[in-house]
Enzyme design. Sequence first.
Site, PDB file in Angstrom:
ATOM      1  N   PHE A 134      50.662   1.905  15.150  1.00 38.62           N
ATOM      2  CA  PHE A 134      50.370   2.915  16.169  1.00 38.62           C
ATOM      3  C   PHE A 134      51.624   3.118  16.998  1.00 38.62           C
ATOM      4  CE2 PHE A 134      48.840   4.524  20.232  1.00 38.62           C
ATOM      5  CZ  PHE A 134      47.998   5.542  19.806  1.00 38.62           C
ATOM      6  N   ASP A 219      59.165  -1.123  17.952  1.00 32.90           N
ATOM      7  CA  ASP A 219      58.290  -0.568  18.984  1.00 32.90           C
ATOM      8  C   ASP A 219      57.681  -1.748  19.742  1.00 32.90           C
ATOM      9  OD1 ASP A 219      56.124   0.332  20.439  1.00 32.90           O
ATOM     10  OD2 ASP A 219      55.444   1.757  18.931  1.00 32.90           O
ATOM     11  N   LYS A 248      54.179   0.961  28.568  1.00 38.46           N
ATOM     12  CA  LYS A 248      53.032   0.189  29.060  1.00 38.46           C
ATOM     13  C   LYS A 248      53.334  -0.638  30.312  1.00 38.46           C
ATOM     14  CE  LYS A 248      49.953   0.064  25.085  1.00 38.46           C
ATOM     15  NZ  LYS A 248      48.739   0.699  25.583  1.00 38.46           N
TER      16      LYS A 248
HETATM   17  C1  LIG Z   1      52.822  -0.120  19.970  1.00 39.33           C
HETATM   18  C2  LIG Z   1      52.538   1.140  20.718  1.00 39.33           C
HETATM   19  N1  LIG Z   1      53.404   2.143  20.641  1.00 39.33           N
HETATM   20  C3  LIG Z   1      53.208   3.295  21.307  1.00 39.33           C
HETATM   21  C4  LIG Z   1      52.091   3.483  22.071  1.00 39.33           C
HETATM   22  C5  LIG Z   1      51.887   4.789  22.790  1.00 39.33           C
HETATM   23  O1  LIG Z   1      52.095   4.624  24.141  1.00 39.33           O
HETATM   24  P1  LIG Z   1      51.578   5.755  25.166  1.00 39.33           P
HETATM   25  O2  LIG Z   1      50.090   5.755  25.116  1.00 39.33           O
HETATM   26  O3  LIG Z   1      52.141   5.314  26.488  1.00 39.33           O
HETATM   27  O4  LIG Z   1      52.157   7.048  24.716  1.00 39.33           O
HETATM   28  C6  LIG Z   1      51.150   2.464  22.184  1.00 39.33           C
HETATM   29  C7  LIG Z   1      49.922   2.661  22.982  1.00 39.33           C
HETATM   30  O5  LIG Z   1      48.924   2.018  22.784  1.00 39.33           O
HETATM   31  C8  LIG Z   1      51.373   1.260  21.483  1.00 39.33           C
HETATM   32  O6  LIG Z   1      50.510   0.247  21.540  1.00 39.33           O
END
Ligand SMILES: Cc1ncc(COP(=O)(O)O)c(C=O)c1O
Length: 385
Positions: A134, A219, A248
């Site tokens: 994700f 990420d 986050k």
């Molecule tokens: C690993 C990871 N990357 C990206 C995101 C996306 O972040 P945002 O919701 O702040 O766009 C999330 C959100 O859950 C995530 O867990």
Amino acid sequence: MTTPELADRYLMQTGRRLPVTFVRGHGCLVYDETGREYLDLVAGIAVNLLGHAHPEVAAALAAQTKALIHTSNLYYTQPQVELARRLVELSFPSRVFFCNSGAEANEAAIKLARKWGTRNRDGAFQIISTQGSFHGRTLATITAGGQPKYSDPFKPLPDGFVHVPYNDLDAIKAATGVKTVAVMLEPVMGEIGVVPARDGYLAGVRRWCDEQGLLLILDEVQTGLGRTGRWFAHQHHGVTPDVMTLAKGLGGGVPIGACLAAPKADVFEPGDHGSTFGGNPLACAAAIAVLYVIERDGLVGHAAEMGEVLHSAISGLGGKEVRGLGLMQAVEFSEPRAKPFQNACLEAGLIVNAVDDNSIRFVPPLIITAEQIDRAQQVMQGALK
Ligand SMILES: Cc1ncc(COP(=O)(O)O)c(C=O)c1O
């Protein structure tokens, strides 16, 4: 009208909400509009690293609102530069681009990789990511993410993403071709139910990227900033990425994202990318306070310690598997009982997160105590019944 009724009337129905309206919080506790108290093991989905209403974050925000909230990136501001310096000192030699969310941080990483490929790999643009991953909800990041339920309704999707099974280095090798520019991974896949990288996987991917001349993008939006018991999850594996994304927890609840690029990958030039709000003084002041408190209070080590306490607490829930790293843990039941379990916990004053039908995710504030985990365990034992 009640708040849920108003929400039905006025908000786009993009997600299913649980039947509770929170109005205030303090530490790991949060309160609904009737004054009922809940112990929060979700922390705004791995966001509120210092819990709710941390006095030093609140003070930093209050002071910054009186000085300067926003200027745009047409000008320099001190909090932005100071935050970038702190992040680089904590991670690896790099420079930082600030934005407002995890998805935007990953968009920046994807654009960076494509520009790098144009310059260094004969126009290669393809990014290998993993099934179940994700990376956000923009068009590029749902495509980078390996969950068709998020991307299928929005076809046609941008070109240039391939997906391979997680924890499978050979699959990355087999998928690599002349068009490949980067490998993009979560060190622990969060949204699919907390799946940590197995020993040797990230190190193997790092070696493969070096051999093949590919960028390694990690990420760390969910795993970064102490969550896993190290400042960054890749530090458990002895590897350094070329590009790392954060969001986050960085602002302690205030929206902010960051994309860090090592000198080799730092190819943006003036005009290549931007964000009106990205790195504004208010968000950066909050983030500076968050990093300061995490370091001063030894919360990275505390997260490692509490992670073990949490892991053993949820091991007693009768699940078929308990997985995780530090304060990012999940229990998977063999039956599809995660949602009823989540609801029963909520009714009993405990916030946990059913990531799917079978798995419950726990990503509490880093300040959680052993006593609070013990209290949570007792509520969960009751909820199982
Ligand atoms: C690993 C990871 N990357 C990206 C995101 C996306 O972040 P945002 O919701 O702040 O766009 C999330 C959100 O859950 C995530 O867990």
